[in-house]
Design a protein around this motif. Sequence first.
Motif, PDB file in Angstrom:
ATOM      1  N   GLU A 328      20.617  14.671   9.207  1.00 41.73           N
ATOM      2  CA  GLU A 328      19.280  14.775   8.626  1.00 41.73           C
ATOM      3  C   GLU A 328      18.948  16.238   8.357  1.00 41.73           C
ATOM      4  OE1 GLU A 328      16.498  12.693  11.048  1.00 41.73           O
ATOM      5  OE2 GLU A 328      17.648  10.833  11.051  1.00 41.73           O
ATOM      6  N   LEU A 329      19.520  16.742   7.269  1.00 41.67           N
ATOM      7  CA  LEU A 329      19.260  18.102   6.827  1.00 41.67           C
ATOM      8  C   LEU A 329      18.615  18.059   5.449  1.00 41.67           C
ATOM      9  CD1 LEU A 329      22.642  19.785   7.833  1.00 41.67           C
ATOM     10  CD2 LEU A 329      20.443  20.069   8.985  1.00 41.67           C
ATOM     11  N   PRO A 330      17.613  18.910   5.192  1.00 41.78           N
ATOM     12  CA  PRO A 330      16.934  18.883   3.884  1.00 41.78           C
ATOM     13  C   PRO A 330      17.897  19.035   2.710  1.00 41.78           C
ATOM     14  CG  PRO A 330      15.704  20.234   5.438  1.00 41.78           C
ATOM     15  CD  PRO A 330      16.978  19.864   6.117  1.00 41.78           C
ATOM     16  N   ALA A 331      18.931  19.865   2.864  1.00 43.02           N
ATOM     17  CA  ALA A 331      19.855  20.119   1.754  1.00 43.02           C
ATOM     18  C   ALA A 331      20.705  18.906   1.413  1.00 43.02           C
ATOM     19  CB  ALA A 331      20.751  21.306   2.082  1.00 43.02           C
ATOM     20  N   LEU A 332      20.746  17.902   2.307  1.00 41.92           N
ATOM     21  CA  LEU A 332      21.607  16.744   2.087  1.00 41.92           C
ATOM     22  C   LEU A 332      20.855  15.526   1.567  1.00 41.92           C
ATOM     23  CD1 LEU A 332      23.530  18.548   3.726  1.00 41.92           C
ATOM     24  CD2 LEU A 332      24.264  16.522   4.966  1.00 41.92           C
ATOM     25  N   VAL A 333      19.550  15.629   1.439  1.00 39.53           N
ATOM     26  CA  VAL A 333      18.751  14.481   0.999  1.00 39.53           C
ATOM     27  C   VAL A 333      19.147  14.094  -0.435  1.00 39.53           C
ATOM     28  CG1 VAL A 333      16.438  13.640   0.467  1.00 39.53           C
ATOM     29  CG2 VAL A 333      16.822  15.065   2.499  1.00 39.53           C
ATOM     30  N   GLY A 334      19.516  12.848  -0.626  1.00 41.18           N
ATOM     31  CA  GLY A 334      19.873  12.354  -1.949  1.00 41.18           C
ATOM     32  C   GLY A 334      21.241  12.766  -2.432  1.00 41.18           C
ATOM     33  N   ILE A 335      22.062  13.419  -1.579  1.00 42.89           N
ATOM     34  CA  ILE A 335      23.378  13.897  -1.983  1.00 42.89           C
ATOM     35  C   ILE A 335      24.435  12.867  -1.584  1.00 42.89           C
ATOM     36  CG2 ILE A 335      25.083  15.733  -1.819  1.00 42.89           C
ATOM     37  CD1 ILE A 335      22.464  16.530  -3.172  1.00 42.89           C
ATOM     38  N   SER A 336      25.234  12.450  -2.560  1.00 44.89           N
ATOM     39  CA  SER A 336      26.300  11.476  -2.329  1.00 44.89           C
ATOM     40  C   SER A 336      27.633  12.027  -2.809  1.00 44.89           C
ATOM     41  CB  SER A 336      25.993  10.151  -3.039  1.00 44.89           C
ATOM     42  OG  SER A 336      24.821   9.551  -2.523  1.00 44.89           O
ATOM     43  N   VAL A 337      28.686  11.320  -2.431  1.00 44.83           N
ATOM     44  CA  VAL A 337      30.053  11.666  -2.829  1.00 44.83           C
ATOM     45  C   VAL A 337      30.614  10.525  -3.655  1.00 44.83           C
ATOM     46  CG1 VAL A 337      32.390  12.152  -2.000  1.00 44.83           C
ATOM     47  CG2 VAL A 337      30.422  13.061  -0.763  1.00 44.83           C
ATOM     48  N   GLU A 338      31.221  10.852  -4.789  1.00 40.32           N
ATOM     49  CA  GLU A 338      31.879   9.837  -5.590  1.00 40.32           C
ATOM     50  C   GLU A 338      33.178  10.380  -6.168  1.00 40.32           C
ATOM     51  OE1 GLU A 338      29.060   8.788  -8.635  1.00 40.32           O
ATOM     52  OE2 GLU A 338      29.873  10.274 -10.018  1.00 40.32           O
ATOM     53  N   ARG A 339      34.049   9.490  -6.587  1.00 39.03           N
ATOM     54  CA  ARG A 339      35.338   9.896  -7.147  1.00 39.03           C
ATOM     55  C   ARG A 339      35.142  10.647  -8.452  1.00 39.03           C
ATOM     56  NH1 ARG A 339      38.637   4.425  -7.357  1.00 39.03           N
ATOM     57  NH2 ARG A 339      39.767   5.660  -8.934  1.00 39.03           N
ATOM     58  N   ARG A 340      35.915  11.725  -8.594  1.00 40.25           N
ATOM     59  CA  ARG A 340      35.776  12.556  -9.769  1.00 40.25           C
ATOM     60  C   ARG A 340      36.397  11.927 -11.016  1.00 40.25           C
ATOM     61  NH1 ARG A 340      38.783  17.627  -8.738  1.00 40.25           N
ATOM     62  NH2 ARG A 340      37.257  17.962  -7.081  1.00 40.25           N
ATOM     63  N   ASP A 341      37.356  10.995 -10.840  1.00 44.30           N
ATOM     64  CA  ASP A 341      38.038  10.427 -11.994  1.00 44.30           C
ATOM     65  C   ASP A 341      37.292   9.254 -12.617  1.00 44.30           C
ATOM     66  OD1 ASP A 341      38.455   8.761  -9.839  1.00 44.30           O
ATOM     67  OD2 ASP A 341      40.478   8.191 -10.441  1.00 44.30           O
ATOM     68  N   LEU A 342      36.131   8.901 -12.072  1.00 46.14           N
ATOM     69  CA  LEU A 342      35.314   7.832 -12.639  1.00 46.14           C
ATOM     70  C   LEU A 342      34.105   8.428 -13.334  1.00 46.14           C
ATOM     71  CD1 LEU A 342      35.358   5.178  -9.750  1.00 46.14           C
ATOM     72  CD2 LEU A 342      36.717   5.179 -11.854  1.00 46.14           C
ATOM     73  N   PRO A 343      33.564   7.734 -14.335  1.00 44.68           N
ATOM     74  CA  PRO A 343      32.353   8.232 -15.001  1.00 44.68           C
ATOM     75  C   PRO A 343      31.221   8.422 -14.002  1.00 44.68           C
ATOM     76  CG  PRO A 343      33.332   6.456 -16.277  1.00 44.68           C
ATOM     77  CD  PRO A 343      34.079   6.499 -14.972  1.00 44.68           C
ATOM     78  N   LEU A 344      30.357   9.350 -14.302  1.00 40.09           N
ATOM     79  CA  LEU A 344      29.256   9.694 -13.402  1.00 40.09           C
ATOM     80  C   LEU A 344      28.429   8.461 -13.063  1.00 40.09           C
ATOM     81  CD1 LEU A 344      27.852  12.123 -12.037  1.00 40.09           C
ATOM     82  CD2 LEU A 344      26.397  12.290 -14.072  1.00 40.09           C
ATOM     83  N   GLY A 345      28.266   8.214 -11.768  1.00 44.38           N
ATOM     84  CA  GLY A 345      27.440   7.111 -11.302  1.00 44.38           C
ATOM     85  C   GLY A 345      28.109   5.760 -11.296  1.00 44.38           C
ATOM     86  N   GLU A 346      29.420   5.677 -11.621  1.00 48.25           N
ATOM     87  CA  GLU A 346      30.087   4.378 -11.713  1.00 48.25           C
ATOM     88  C   GLU A 346      31.101   4.132 -10.602  1.00 48.25           C
ATOM     89  OE1 GLU A 346      31.650   3.373 -15.508  1.00 48.25           O
ATOM     90  OE2 GLU A 346      29.884   4.094 -16.612  1.00 48.25           O
ATOM     91  N   ASP A 347      31.084   4.940  -9.571  1.00 49.78           N
ATOM     92  CA  ASP A 347      31.983   4.707  -8.441  1.00 49.78           C
ATOM     93  C   ASP A 347      31.356   3.670  -7.516  1.00 49.78           C
ATOM     94  OD1 ASP A 347      33.657   4.724  -6.287  1.00 49.78           O
ATOM     95  OD2 ASP A 347      33.509   6.868  -5.860  1.00 49.78           O
ATOM     96  N   PRO A 348      31.951   2.476  -7.402  1.00 46.67           N
ATOM     97  CA  PRO A 348      31.354   1.440  -6.547  1.00 46.67           C
ATOM     98  C   PRO A 348      31.402   1.786  -5.070  1.00 46.67           C
ATOM     99  CG  PRO A 348      33.516   0.747  -7.326  1.00 46.67           C
ATOM    100  CD  PRO A 348      33.197   2.023  -8.034  1.00 46.67           C
ATOM    101  N   ASN A 349      32.250   2.744  -4.709  1.00 47.21           N
ATOM    102  CA  ASN A 349      32.373   3.126  -3.296  1.00 47.21           C
ATOM    103  C   ASN A 349      31.706   4.463  -2.991  1.00 47.21           C
ATOM    104  OD1 ASN A 349      33.988   0.858  -2.435  1.00 47.21           O
ATOM    105  ND2 ASN A 349      35.689   1.762  -3.574  1.00 47.21           N
TER     106      ASN A 349
END
Length: 605
Positions: A328-349
């Motif tokens: 629970e750090l302010p800098a991490l709010v709303g920050i996620s990790v996704e695969r770089r080889d998939l289109p932005l926002g389309e990584d199901p995992n």
Amino acid sequence: MIENLEIGRSGYFYQRKRPLSNEAIEQLFRNLRAQTRHPSQNLFRIVRMQLGEARYSTISFSYERAPSFLAPEAGVSERVFGYLLIVEHGLHIALFKSGLDLTSSFKSAFLGKIASERVERAIARHDAVFEKLRLRNMSISPLALRSKTLEARDLENAVATSSASRFIPQGYSVRRPDGVYSATPTTGRIAVRSDRADVEAAVAWVAEISTLLRLEDGAVSGFIRNFARPLELTAIPPDVRPTFIGIDIMGLSDVLFSADDGVRLVRTGGDATEALSHTEAEAVLASLDQPFPIVTEGGVDQVRLDGGDAQVTTLRIGSTRIALRGLELPALVGISVERRDLPLGEDPNAMPLARYIDRENLFTVLFSDLALAYIDGSLFRDEALAGGGEAFLAHLHVEASLATADSEKGAFAADQVAFAPNSVFRSVVDAVANDDVLLCDDLGDEWADFIGVSTATSPTMISFYHAKHGNQSLSASAFHDSVGQAIKNLGRMSLPGSMLPNKLASWNDRYRNNGVQTEIARMIRGGSPDEIAAKLDAVRSAPDVLQRVFIVTSSLSRAQVEEVLAAASHGTPPTPHFVQLYWLLMSYFSACTEMGVRGYVVCRP
């Protein structure tokens, strides 16, 4: 088509958490196809086929993905083929793969990590000759050498193990009578150098390795035992508690900025998803680049901000792994990790960054038992601390005058010819530095506060002295600057010839500080400038020169350190601040060893 499959004997081995079923494999294969773009018909697909004492499942198909050198938004695709082969044998599951990977839900439900000591017994046995070894430092200090790779025909005869106990074997390659094997215990990867194999040969090989992994005893190579030893988490005594956690910033940076098949950080808000720029990602990493103290209250291990009471998460120490429950750090709010080889926002995992750090074991935990460290998802013990930390104490030298020091340099006056009495600088000149050449290099482009050269000893010696004053304490805060300066200048201990002329010109002057020009000579001992220059040239070119670095401080008491270490060896845990101090100084001693330098701390009795 399955009869045409040719793969190397190189797989990822896991402990089976619970039995697999046909439905579990069927669901995995459906999920694999669902998370790829435009999958083709299957080249082959087999679910839990019996083969001897093992079962295997496999699938292969092609799909579209963005080329690694183009942004997914370019709309350009290439078609690639991938396959998975899952082999079940006894309590183990092995995975062979290319272009496809297991889903995180499948891993969480069915796969567990195999203990590092089991991998050692199976691969690094007594008759193994080590040819390659990749090591990770146990320290969480950013000042320490993070990792190193060693290669030789026989490493046991080519590597000094003086600091081996502070390094963890992350991967190795060994030559045995039955072949050349490699293993990466942190990931479970095991391989043998051989011809490519068909499915039947791969399954048979998995059965062989699985049998070795089940062994409860067996002699392990004496060479690998020089390094930090793996332990089960259940071996942690009940009175030992975690004290600090550090995030593996370097490891996270690698997958964010270096790996071709890595990940990216994204920010989600409302219905929009945007990728973080390099500068924004660096800012997120900077917020994680700090030691987080752990306070145990009511049986709960609370992770807090350094120097404050704000709780950022909790730890859960299980029987097989330590879980980090969010950050629970302010800098991490709303920050996620996704695969770089998939289109932005389309990584199901895609997942929150905090969860990704936990899943990939990108953190280190230190304990009240100074010998323990949890790194890369495994617990290790530094055997060098057995018996009260003699190896650590051997680096601490005593100077009585430091007990009465009341400043680092003292005040200055125009007619002053020596540093003030009761200053740490004066202790260095009068008592600590016994070199026949002594130079004050304080201020400007300094390599150390003092540089000493001993020309009459055999071997000759070059010594750097870093002086620091402070109130007596067992806190690491008094050492951060000195350790940083000492490590930063280790590469200059050879007295680079290209830099000496400017240095000699600056030393051939009087000391000036706080706007006061004193009469303190910077060439304190050694003769005339020309004589000193000649001595420096002679020593720096000597083939057997001994290099030493000293942190001279009035803030540390050797007797107090001895008392804490003795108590720790009898079961009394040290304070979190001492744990941090210990690991900071160990990173300093280790860095010196890696550079072929002798590192010391000179302190009060």
